[in-house]
Scaffold this motif. Structure first.
Motif, PDB file in Angstrom:
ATOM      1  N   ASN A   1       0.487  -1.107   0.351  1.00 35.44           N
ATOM      2  CA  ASN A   1       0.240   0.020  -0.092  1.00 35.44           C
ATOM      3  C   ASN A   1       0.918   0.891   0.157  1.00 35.44           C
ATOM      4  O   ASN A   1       0.536   2.064   0.202  1.00 35.44           O
ATOM      5  N   ARG A   2       2.297   1.576  -1.039  1.00 31.88           N
ATOM      6  CA  ARG A   2       2.719   2.231  -1.138  1.00 31.88           C
ATOM      7  C   ARG A   2       2.494   3.499  -1.576  1.00 31.88           C
ATOM      8  O   ARG A   2       2.649   4.568  -1.177  1.00 31.88           O
ATOM      9  N   HIS A   3       1.873   3.283  -2.567  1.00 31.32           N
ATOM     10  CA  HIS A   3       0.693   4.186  -3.743  1.00 31.32           C
ATOM     11  C   HIS A   3      -0.323   3.707  -3.694  1.00 31.32           C
ATOM     12  O   HIS A   3      -0.567   2.313  -3.579  1.00 31.32           O
ATOM     13  N   PRO A   4      -1.318   4.324  -4.584  1.00 24.98           N
ATOM     14  CA  PRO A   4      -2.610   4.151  -4.837  1.00 24.98           C
ATOM     15  C   PRO A   4      -2.465   3.065  -5.989  1.00 24.98           C
ATOM     16  O   PRO A   4      -1.378   2.887  -6.720  1.00 24.98           O
ATOM     17  N   VAL A   5      -3.045   1.672  -5.923  1.00 24.55           N
ATOM     18  CA  VAL A   5      -2.980   1.057  -6.924  1.00 24.55           C
ATOM     19  C   VAL A   5      -4.336   0.343  -8.054  1.00 24.55           C
ATOM     20  O   VAL A   5      -5.661   0.409  -7.419  1.00 24.55           O
ATOM     21  N   ILE A   6      -4.684   0.353  -8.777  1.00 25.46           N
ATOM     22  CA  ILE A   6      -5.900   0.358  -9.467  1.00 25.46           C
ATOM     23  C   ILE A   6      -5.697  -1.472 -10.157  1.00 25.46           C
ATOM     24  O   ILE A   6      -4.700  -2.078 -10.563  1.00 25.46           O
ATOM     25  N   LEU A   7      -6.963  -2.254 -10.096  1.00 21.22           N
ATOM     26  CA  LEU A   7      -6.459  -3.512 -10.863  1.00 21.22           C
ATOM     27  C   LEU A   7      -7.311  -3.554 -12.177  1.00 21.22           C
ATOM     28  O   LEU A   7      -8.541  -2.965 -11.406  1.00 21.22           O
ATOM     29  N   ILE A   8      -7.321  -4.147 -13.371  1.00 20.11           N
ATOM     30  CA  ILE A   8      -8.047  -4.812 -13.814  1.00 20.11           C
ATOM     31  C   ILE A   8      -8.811  -5.875 -14.226  1.00 20.11           C
ATOM     32  O   ILE A   8      -8.022  -6.395 -14.916  1.00 20.11           O
ATOM     33  N   PRO A   9      -8.997  -6.846 -13.154  1.00 21.08           N
ATOM     34  CA  PRO A   9      -9.195  -8.061 -13.334  1.00 21.08           C
ATOM     35  C   PRO A   9     -10.313  -8.187 -14.734  1.00 21.08           C
ATOM     36  O   PRO A   9     -11.381  -9.729 -14.023  1.00 21.08           O
ATOM     37  N   THR A  10     -10.352  -8.885 -15.509  1.00 18.11           N
ATOM     38  CA  THR A  10     -10.805  -9.337 -17.054  1.00 18.11           C
ATOM     39  C   THR A  10     -11.373 -10.816 -16.338  1.00 18.11           C
ATOM     40  O   THR A  10     -12.320 -11.425 -16.395  1.00 18.11           O
ATOM     41  N   LYS A  11      -9.741 -10.593 -16.494  1.00 18.41           N
ATOM     42  CA  LYS A  11      -9.223 -12.591 -16.454  1.00 18.41           C
ATOM     43  C   LYS A  11      -9.700 -13.377 -15.225  1.00 18.41           C
ATOM     44  O   LYS A  11     -10.074 -14.123 -14.971  1.00 18.41           O
ATOM     45  N   TYR A  12      -8.933 -12.604 -13.984  1.00 20.46           N
ATOM     46  CA  TYR A  12      -9.293 -13.360 -12.408  1.00 20.46           C
ATOM     47  C   TYR A  12     -10.459 -12.291 -12.116  1.00 20.46           C
ATOM     48  O   TYR A  12     -10.658 -11.963 -10.547  1.00 20.46           O
ATOM     49  N   TYR A  13     -11.967 -12.354 -12.594  1.00 20.69           N
ATOM     50  CA  TYR A  13     -12.846 -12.204 -12.242  1.00 20.69           C
ATOM     51  C   TYR A  13     -13.782 -12.726 -10.829  1.00 20.69           C
ATOM     52  O   TYR A  13     -14.578 -12.280 -11.073  1.00 20.69           O
ATOM     53  N   THR A  14     -13.403 -13.878 -10.821  1.00 23.15           N
ATOM     54  CA  THR A  14     -14.083 -14.361 -10.036  1.00 23.15           C
ATOM     55  C   THR A  14     -13.503 -14.497  -9.307  1.00 23.15           C
ATOM     56  O   THR A  14     -14.279 -14.482  -8.015  1.00 23.15           O
ATOM     57  N   THR A  15     -12.411 -13.756  -8.705  1.00 24.92           N
ATOM     58  CA  THR A  15     -11.522 -13.542  -7.512  1.00 24.92           C
ATOM     59  C   THR A  15     -13.014 -12.456  -6.232  1.00 24.92           C
ATOM     60  O   THR A  15     -13.189 -11.445  -6.828  1.00 24.92           O
ATOM     61  N   PRO A  16     -13.118 -13.047  -5.621  1.00 26.33           N
ATOM     62  CA  PRO A  16     -14.244 -11.833  -4.636  1.00 26.33           C
ATOM     63  C   PRO A  16     -13.349  -9.828  -4.691  1.00 26.33           C
ATOM     64  O   PRO A  16     -11.932 -10.324  -4.038  1.00 26.33           O
ATOM     65  N   VAL A  17     -14.075  -9.474  -3.651  1.00 31.33           N
ATOM     66  CA  VAL A  17     -13.476  -7.851  -4.491  1.00 31.33           C
ATOM     67  C   VAL A  17     -13.136  -7.482  -3.344  1.00 31.33           C
ATOM     68  O   VAL A  17     -11.994  -6.663  -2.893  1.00 31.33           O
ATOM     69  N   GLU A  18     -13.506  -8.112  -1.982  1.00 33.10           N
ATOM     70  CA  GLU A  18     -13.198  -8.126  -0.094  1.00 33.10           C
ATOM     71  C   GLU A  18     -11.465  -8.154  -0.660  1.00 33.10           C
ATOM     72  O   GLU A  18     -10.977  -7.654   0.031  1.00 33.10           O
ATOM     73  N   LEU A  19     -10.863  -9.210  -0.944  1.00 35.23           N
ATOM     74  CA  LEU A  19     -10.058  -9.867  -1.744  1.00 35.23           C
ATOM     75  C   LEU A  19      -8.713  -7.792  -1.567  1.00 35.23           C
ATOM     76  O   LEU A  19      -7.460  -7.851  -1.210  1.00 35.23           O
ATOM     77  N   PHE A  20      -9.672  -7.071  -2.094  1.00 36.56           N
ATOM     78  CA  PHE A  20      -8.837  -6.611  -3.410  1.00 36.56           C
ATOM     79  C   PHE A  20      -8.679  -5.274  -1.938  1.00 36.56           C
ATOM     80  O   PHE A  20      -7.987  -4.626  -1.850  1.00 36.56           O
ATOM     81  N   ALA A  21     -10.209  -4.980  -1.390  1.00 36.57           N
ATOM     82  CA  ALA A  21     -10.311  -3.949  -0.547  1.00 36.57           C
ATOM     83  C   ALA A  21      -9.222  -4.421   1.078  1.00 36.57           C
ATOM     84  O   ALA A  21      -8.876  -3.387   1.678  1.00 36.57           O
ATOM     85  N   GLN A  22      -9.858  -5.274   1.264  1.00 40.24           N
ATOM     86  CA  GLN A  22      -7.880  -5.770   2.543  1.00 40.24           C
ATOM     87  C   GLN A  22      -6.969  -5.084   2.346  1.00 40.24           C
ATOM     88  O   GLN A  22      -6.088  -4.466   2.848  1.00 40.24           O
ATOM     89  N   ARG A  23      -6.800  -5.593   0.708  1.00 43.11           N
ATOM     90  CA  ARG A  23      -5.251  -4.513   0.407  1.00 43.11           C
ATOM     91  C   ARG A  23      -5.029  -3.643  -0.065  1.00 43.11           C
ATOM     92  O   ARG A  23      -4.030  -3.047  -0.030  1.00 43.11           O
ATOM     93  N   LYS A  24      -6.852  -3.154   0.481  1.00 39.79           N
ATOM     94  CA  LYS A  24      -6.565  -1.182  -0.064  1.00 39.79           C
ATOM     95  C   LYS A  24      -6.625  -1.071  -1.294  1.00 39.79           C
ATOM     96  O   LYS A  24      -5.456   0.691  -1.249  1.00 39.79           O
TER      97      LYS A  24
END
Ligand code: SPV
Ligand code: MG
Length: 543
Positions: free
Chosen positions: A210-233
Motif C-alpha cells: 500500500n505504498r501508493h494507490p493501486v488500480i486493478l483490471i480483473p478481466t481475467k481473474y474476475y471470479t476473485t471476490p473484490v473483498e480480497l482487493f479491499a482488504q489490501r487497500k
C-alpha cells in the motif's frame, strides 16, 4: 446544463483514488455508455481503449488516431457525470507526444489518463501478451514526468500501468517498474495481469504494501471476490469492457432476427423504447432550456377550408375527390398550398373537410370534418376547426392556387387582420350574367395604381355588383394571435345566429370592419386563381 456545483472531475477522480475505500470504474466507449454507467452510480469511468476501438470497428492497436480518441473522449465527458480516466495506451509516441495529449485531454473534460509501459503501436494485453516488448524504464519515467509537468489542472490524474506481469517478466520487475513510476510522479499504479487466478496480483499487492494507490483490471481473474482487493487497500477496480460486450450479443440477436423476419415487429418490445433513447440524450434538459431561452413564439397555424365538392361545372372531375384535391400540373391544390405553408415555416396545418373527407389524408395535416358540408357555408366549416384558432393563424380557401410570395407577404405582416386582394376583379367582361364574387371596397386607393400595395378594408360582400367594389378577395385571411382570438369569439357567437349555416367568410370580414377592427389589405395583380370550372383548372397551369 446548469453550472455543476460539484468539485471538478479531476478533483473527484483524485479523491476517489486517495481514499482507503475500494471504488469501481466502469469501462465505457461512447457518450451513451458513459451516461448509462454514470446513472448506474459508478464513482468513475474508464474510457477503455479496447471498447472504444471495438465500437469504432477497428483493432486495439492504435488504429484509431489520438485525435479520434480525443474526440470520442469529449463525447463521453459531455455525457457523463462521473469523472473519466482515459486509457491513453502508450501515450501516442514519446514524452513530447504524451505531454501534448495531456494538455488536450485537460481541455476536453477528461479527469485523468493512464499510460502503459509498452511500445507504440501497442496491442491489447490479452492478445499475444508475452510477445509484447516493454518500454525502457527511464524512457517511460521521462514520459510520466513530462505529462505531470504539462497538466494544467493540479488535480489531473496520471496513472502508470506496468505490463511486466503480462509480458512474463515477473513480480520483481513489476515491483521495480511500479516503484520507478511512483518516483517519477505517477498518481497511481495499475499492475495488469492476464492470469485467471489472482495470485500474481495479490503477491504484488502484498509486496507493495500500500505504498501508493493501486488500480486493478480483473478481466481475467474476475471470479476473485473484490473483498480480497479491499482488504489490501486497492484504490479502485476497473471493469474493463463489459458494457461493450453486453451490447454485442444484444445487437447480434436483434440484427439476425430483423433480417430473418424481414420485420422489426418481433424485436420491438425487446428494445429500449425511443423515449428512453431521448431521455439518455438529455432531451428534457433541452426542453427546459427552450422554455428559458427561446422567445415563446406561438406556433403559427393555418386552417384550410376545403369542405366543398365545387360547382356543378366541376362535378365530372370531383366524383371521388373534393375540389381541393384537383390537380394542377400534377399537384393537388391542397398539397401545393400545404407545401407553400410548410416552406414558409407554418408548422401547424389544419384542414376542414366535408365532401369525400376521407380522401384528404396528407401526413402532418390535421383534419376536421364538417359533416353538414352540403348544407352549410364557409363559416360553419371554420367553426369545425375553431380550436385551431389559437395563436397566429392563416385562414385559406382550399380551392385557390397562388404564388408563394402572396402567402409570404401576409405571413410577414403582424397586423391583427390581413387579407390579400386582387385589384382586378376576374372575369367581369367575359361572364354574362356575371357570377357573384367575394368583393371588397377599399378605404383608400393604394399609392400606386399598378404596383402591389396596402390599404384598409371598408366593406366586403358576396356580390355581382362589380361597379360598387374595388377589388376581389383572394381567399386568404391572416390573423395575429389576438386576431385569431377575435375570430374565434366571433365564430362561437355566430353559432347561435339564425343565418349561421349560410354565413360566408366575407360576412366575417364585413363584421370585423363594422366592429371597428382594422383589416389590412395587401393588393396584388394576378398571380392567383380560384378553381370554379374545368376552364379555370386548365388555365391554372399557366401559373
Ligand atoms: C482497455 O480496456 O483497453 C484496457 C484494459 O487497456 S485491457 O483490455 O485489459 O488491456
Ligand atoms: Mg487499453
Amino acid at each position: 446544463m446548469p453550472a455543476d456545483a460539484r468539485p471538478r472531475a479531476t478533483t473527484r477522480l483524485r479523491a476517489l483514488l486517495g481514499t482507503d475505500r475500494l471504488d469501481f470504474l466502469m469501462a465505457v466507449h461512447d457518450g451513451v455508455s458513459a451516461r448509462i454507467a454514470s446513472e448506474a452510480g459508478f464513482a468513475g469511468l474508464w474510457a477503455s481503449g479496447l471498447s472504444l476501438s471495438a465500437a469504432l470497428g477497428v483493432r486495439d492497436n492504435n488504429e484509431a488516431s489520438w485525435t479520434q480518441v480525443l474526440d470520442q473522449a469529449e463525447f463521453m465527458a459531455d455525457a457523463a457525470t462521473a469523472p473519466i480516466l482515459l486509457d491513453g495506451d502508450t501515450g501516442y509516441g514519446n514524452f513530447n507526444n504524451f505531454r501534448r495529449f495531456v494538455r488536450k485531454l485537460g481541455t476536453r473534460g477528461i479527469a485523468g489518463v493512464c499510460i502503459e509501459d509498452k511500445i507504440f503501436p501497442k496491442t491489447n494485453s490479452f492478445l499475444r501478451g508475452d510477445a509484447q516488448p516493454l518500454a525502457a524504464v527511464d524512457e517511460f519515467c521521462g514520459k510520466l514526468k513530462a505529462g505531470k509537468d504539462a497538466q494544467a489542472d493540479d488535480d489531473f490524474v496520471i496513472v502508470a500501468r506496468t505490463e511486466a506481469l503480462i509480458a512474463g517478466w515477473g513480480l520483481a520487475e513489476a515491483l521495480r517498474r511500479a516503484e520507478a513510476y511512483r518516483e517519477a510522479g505517477a498518481d497511481a499504479i495499475i499492475v495488469h495481469s492476464a492470469k485467471s487466478r489472482p495470485d500474481e496480483v495479490l503477491a504484488f499487492l502484498d509486496a507493495w504494501a500500500n505504498r501508493h494507490p493501486v488500480i486493478l483490471i480483473p478481466t481475467k481473474y474476475y471470479t476473485t471476490p473484490v473483498e480480497l482487493f479491499a482488504q489490501r487497500k486497492v484504490a479502485a477496480v476497473i471493469w474493463g469492457n463489459h458494457l461493450l460486450r453486453a451490447a454485442i450479443p444484444a445487437m447480434q440477436r436483434a440484427a439476425a432476427r430483423i433480417a430473418a423476419e424481414r420485420s422489426v415487429a418481433g424485436v420491438e418490445e425487446t428494445l429500449a423504447p425511443l423515449a428512453e433513447v431521448f431521455r439518455l440524450q438529455g432531451d428534457d434538459e433541452l426542453r427546459e432550456a427552450e422554455s428559458r431561452y427561446l422567445a415563446a413564439a406561438p406556433r403559427r397555424g393555418a386552417i384550410i377550408l376545403a369542405a366543398t365538392r365545387g360547382s356543378g361545372a366541376l362535378h365530372p372531375l370531383t366524383q371521388a375527390v373534393p375540389k381541393t384535391l384537383l390537380r394542377v400540373a400534377g399537384v393537388s391544390l391542397l398539397d401545393r398550398l400545404c407545401d407553400h405553408l410548410s416552406a414558409l415555416n407554418v408548422p401547424s396545418l389544419n384542414v376542414v373537410a366535408g365532401y369525400q373527407a376521407a380522401a384528404i389524408n396528407r401526413a402532418g395535416l390535421r383534419r376536421f370534418d364538417n359533416p353538414a358540408w352540403a348544407t352549410t357555408g364557409e363559416v360553419a366549416s371554420l367553426a369545425c376547426a375553431a380550436e385551431a384558432l389559437a395563436g397566429p393563424c392563416l385562414i385559406a380557401f382550399g380551392d385557390i392556387l397562388c404564388r408563394r410570395y402572396l402567402l409570404q407577404v401576409l405571413l410577414d405582416d403582424d397586423a391583427d387582420f390581413v387579407i390579400a386582394a386582387d385589384r382586378r376583379i376576374r372575369g367581369t367582361a367575359a361572364e354574362a350574367p356575371a357570377a357573384p364574387r367575394d368583393l371588397l371596397r377599399l378605404a383608400a386607393a393604394p399609392a400606386h395604381a399598378f404596383l402591389d400595395g396596402e390599404t384598409t378594408l371598408a366593406a366586403a360582400a358576396f356580390s355581382a355588383d362589380f361597379a360598387a367594389f374595388d377589388a376581389e378577395w383572394i381567399g386568404l385571411l391572416q390573423c395575429s394571435a389576438r386576431g385569431a382570438a377575435i375570430v374565434r369569439a366571433w365564430v362561437e357567437a355566430a353559432r347561435s345566429r339564425p343565418d349561421f349555416a349560410r354565413l360566408a367568410m366575407v360576412d366575417l370580414l364585413a363584421d370585423l370592419v363594422a366592429q371597428g377592427h382594422r383589416v389590412k389589405v395587401h393588393l396584388f395583380s394576378g398571380d392567383w386563381t380560384t378553381i370554379e370550372s374545368a376552364y379555370d383548372l386548365a388555365g391554372a397551369s399557366n401559373l
